[in-house]
Scaffold this motif. Sequence first.
Motif, short mmCIF file in Angstrom:
data_model
loop_
_atom_site.label_atom_id
_atom_site.label_comp_id
_atom_site.label_asym_id
_atom_site.label_seq_id
_atom_site.Cartn_x
_atom_site.Cartn_y
_atom_site.Cartn_z
N ALA A 58 -10.51 14.40 13.07
CA ALA A 58 -10.34 13.32 12.10
C ALA A 58 -8.87 13.28 11.72
CB ALA A 58 -11.20 13.56 10.87
N TYR A 59 -8.28 12.08 11.76
CA TYR A 59 -6.86 11.97 11.47
C TYR A 59 -6.52 10.62 10.86
CZ TYR A 59 -6.85 9.64 16.05
OH TYR A 59 -7.12 8.81 17.12
N ASP A 60 -5.35 10.57 10.23
CA ASP A 60 -4.81 9.34 9.70
C ASP A 60 -4.11 8.62 10.85
OD1 ASP A 60 -3.00 7.42 8.58
OD2 ASP A 60 -3.08 8.48 6.67
N ALA A 61 -4.61 7.47 11.22
CA ALA A 61 -4.11 6.77 12.41
C ALA A 61 -2.71 6.20 12.24
CB ALA A 61 -5.07 5.65 12.80
N THR A 62 -2.16 6.24 11.02
CA THR A 62 -0.78 5.78 10.86
C THR A 62 0.21 6.91 11.19
OG1 THR A 62 -0.76 6.32 8.50
CG2 THR A 62 -1.37 4.07 9.12
N HIS A 63 -0.25 8.15 11.20
CA HIS A 63 0.62 9.29 11.50
C HIS A 63 0.34 9.92 12.86
CE1 HIS A 63 2.30 9.23 7.52
NE2 HIS A 63 1.10 9.32 6.97
N CYS A 64 -0.88 9.86 13.31
CA CYS A 64 -1.29 10.46 14.59
C CYS A 64 -1.93 9.38 15.45
CB CYS A 64 -2.34 11.55 14.37
SG CYS A 64 -1.74 12.99 13.54
N ASP A 65 -2.06 9.68 16.72
CA ASP A 65 -2.85 8.81 17.58
C ASP A 65 -3.40 9.63 18.73
OD1 ASP A 65 -0.63 9.12 19.18
OD2 ASP A 65 -0.11 7.01 19.25
N ASP A 102 -0.57 -1.32 13.14
CA ASP A 102 -0.02 -2.66 12.97
C ASP A 102 -0.34 -3.21 11.58
OD1 ASP A 102 0.93 -2.53 15.54
OD2 ASP A 102 -0.65 -3.81 16.39
N ASN A 103 -1.55 -3.01 11.11
CA ASN A 103 -1.93 -3.50 9.79
C ASN A 103 -1.19 -2.77 8.68
OD1 ASN A 103 -3.69 -5.44 10.74
ND2 ASN A 103 -5.46 -4.08 10.68
N ASP A 104 -0.89 -1.50 8.88
CA ASP A 104 -0.16 -0.73 7.87
C ASP A 104 1.28 -1.22 7.75
OD1 ASP A 104 -0.10 1.54 5.99
OD2 ASP A 104 1.40 2.33 7.40
N GLU A 105 1.87 -1.68 8.85
CA GLU A 105 3.25 -2.14 8.86
C GLU A 105 3.39 -3.60 8.41
OE1 GLU A 105 4.49 -1.44 12.86
OE2 GLU A 105 4.44 0.75 12.61
N HIS A 106 2.30 -4.33 8.36
CA HIS A 106 2.33 -5.76 8.03
C HIS A 106 2.55 -5.95 6.53
CE1 HIS A 106 1.35 -10.00 8.10
NE2 HIS A 106 0.44 -9.80 7.17
N ASP A 107 3.48 -6.85 6.16
CA ASP A 107 3.69 -7.22 4.77
C ASP A 107 2.90 -8.48 4.48
OD1 ASP A 107 5.43 -5.17 4.14
OD2 ASP A 107 7.19 -6.29 4.84
N PRO A 108 1.87 -8.37 3.64
CA PRO A 108 1.07 -9.55 3.34
C PRO A 108 1.87 -10.54 2.47
CG PRO A 108 0.33 -7.72 2.01
CD PRO A 108 1.37 -7.19 2.94
N HIS A 109 1.56 -11.79 2.61
CA HIS A 109 2.20 -12.80 1.78
C HIS A 109 1.14 -13.79 1.34
CE1 HIS A 109 2.12 -14.70 5.73
NE2 HIS A 109 2.13 -15.85 5.09
N CYS A 110 1.43 -14.44 0.27
CA CYS A 110 0.49 -15.42 -0.27
C CYS A 110 0.90 -16.80 0.19
CB CYS A 110 0.48 -15.33 -1.78
SG CYS A 110 -0.66 -16.47 -2.55
N CYS A 111 0.03 -17.49 0.87
CA CYS A 111 0.38 -18.81 1.39
C CYS A 111 -0.16 -19.93 0.50
CB CYS A 111 -0.13 -18.98 2.80
SG CYS A 111 -1.89 -18.80 2.95
#
Length: 124
Positions: A58-65, A102-111
């Motif tokens: 079990a791992y954090d997918a933003t740090h390991c893969d 990819d989702n962790d690196e994405h900056d959400p914005h309000c449209c």
Amino acid sequence: MSNVDHRPGVKEINLVNRRLRLEGITEKNKAVIVSEIDALLGIEHVSFDESTETLSVAYDATHCDLTGIEALLQAHGADTSNGIWTKIKEGYYKFVDQNIKDNDEHDPHCCNAMPKTLPGSRKK
């Protein structure tokens, strides 16, 4: 469960559980592989079931893969099974890991925010 209950570098939202059948595991390399995987940043837990020759991690997918874990396995003379089911799971796991990164690196914005000036309006 909060992030306080996890090891350093592990966020619950990015936590994934993986089970893969391995080949080439011996008594010599089993303990080394498990301890080296356990020492990686982002690993929550790792174990090896000898009866089914299955690695559970079990791992954090933003740090390991999975690619990094496979490289560590190959460095010690082991590898994932060549079975079709293991290869299908491997591909799916890598796809999901990349999506989490990819989702962790994405900056959400309000449209749906109101524009600063409305089109066609004049300042008074």
